[in-house]
Design an enzyme around this catalytic site. Structure first.
Site, PDB file in Angstrom:
ATOM      1  N   ASN A  62       0.837  -1.195   0.000  1.00 32.71           N
ATOM      2  CA  ASN A  62       0.000   0.000   0.000  1.00 32.71           C
ATOM      3  C   ASN A  62       0.877   1.252   0.000  1.00 32.71           C
ATOM      4  O   ASN A  62       1.974   1.267   0.551  1.00 32.71           O
ATOM      5  CB  ASN A  62      -0.997   0.003   1.168  1.00 32.71           C
ATOM      6  N   GLU A  64       0.267   5.172   0.835  1.00 33.12           N
ATOM      7  CA  GLU A  64      -0.615   6.233   1.320  1.00 33.12           C
ATOM      8  C   GLU A  64      -0.169   7.590   0.803  1.00 33.12           C
ATOM      9  O   GLU A  64       0.961   7.766   0.342  1.00 33.12           O
ATOM     10  CB  GLU A  64      -0.622   6.251   2.854  1.00 33.12           C
ATOM     11  N   GLU A  75      -3.272  -4.557  -3.274  1.00 31.51           N
ATOM     12  CA  GLU A  75      -3.880  -5.442  -4.257  1.00 31.51           C
ATOM     13  C   GLU A  75      -3.996  -4.768  -5.620  1.00 31.51           C
ATOM     14  O   GLU A  75      -3.656  -5.340  -6.653  1.00 31.51           O
ATOM     15  CB  GLU A  75      -5.279  -5.893  -3.801  1.00 31.51           C
ATOM     16  N   CYS A 115     -10.713  -2.826  -4.455  1.00 28.90           N
ATOM     17  CA  CYS A 115      -9.853  -3.955  -4.818  1.00 28.90           C
ATOM     18  C   CYS A 115     -10.684  -5.151  -5.267  1.00 28.90           C
ATOM     19  O   CYS A 115     -10.326  -5.844  -6.215  1.00 28.90           O
ATOM     20  CB  CYS A 115      -8.947  -4.334  -3.652  1.00 28.90           C
TER      21      CYS A 115
END
Length: 160
Positions: A62, A64, A75, A115
């Site tokens: 991930n 951010e 994902e 996702c």
């Protein structure tokens, strides 16, 4: 007359002793890349590994952003990379791991709605399910044999 539409969904629980060597490698990849996530705001780290039909194994985490809506989930990051670089190779399975940066245990995380819809898009493209495997705090894998198990009433076809 009203009619009720029901769908049964289920996840399988795979204890680590039942994992294939390929699954072990994908879990390790997801855990490894998870620790490299850019998550300075939530401190919630997510990693994803992806097996393609051609044998390629990819991973992402991930990312951010201070403007929260523009962050990218692990994902979607790994699926986007796969489809940009291997557009003809079907995604076979995706493994997800997650934990708080300073937490002791892994967190059970299922893909978010965006996702799930992205996974659905590639199931439509390749006309085949993608196995979704999520690492649980107890060390087991929770496994969905396709996105229908996580998104039963999904947005599928603009032409129907």
């Amino acid at each position: 007359m009203q009619e009720k539409i029901e769908m049964k969904v289920s996840l399988m629980v795979y204890p680590s002793q039942d994992w294939s060597e390929e699954d072990r490698k994908l879990v390790e990849m997801a855990k490894e890349i998870m620790f490299k996530a850019h998550a300075p705001y939530s401190d919630f780290l997510v990693g994803a590994s992806l097996l393609l039909e051609n044998g390629e194994k990819l991973m992402a985490n991930n990312q951010e952003n201070v403007s929260f809506p523009v962050g990218v989930c692990a994902e979607r990051a790994v699926l986007s990379y796969a489809m940009a670089n291997y557009p003809k190779s079907r995604p076979v399975k995706i493994v997800i791991s997650a934990k708080k940066r300073f937490g002791e245990r892994f967190a059970t995380v299922t893909p978010c709605g965006l996702c799930r819809q992205t996974i659905n898009e590639y199931e439509i493209k390749f006309q085949a399910p993608i196995q979704v495997m999520m690492l649980a705090p107890d060390g087991n894998l929770l496994v969905a044999e396709g996105i229908e198990q996580l998104l039963p009433f999904r947005f599928n076809d603009l032409n129907s």
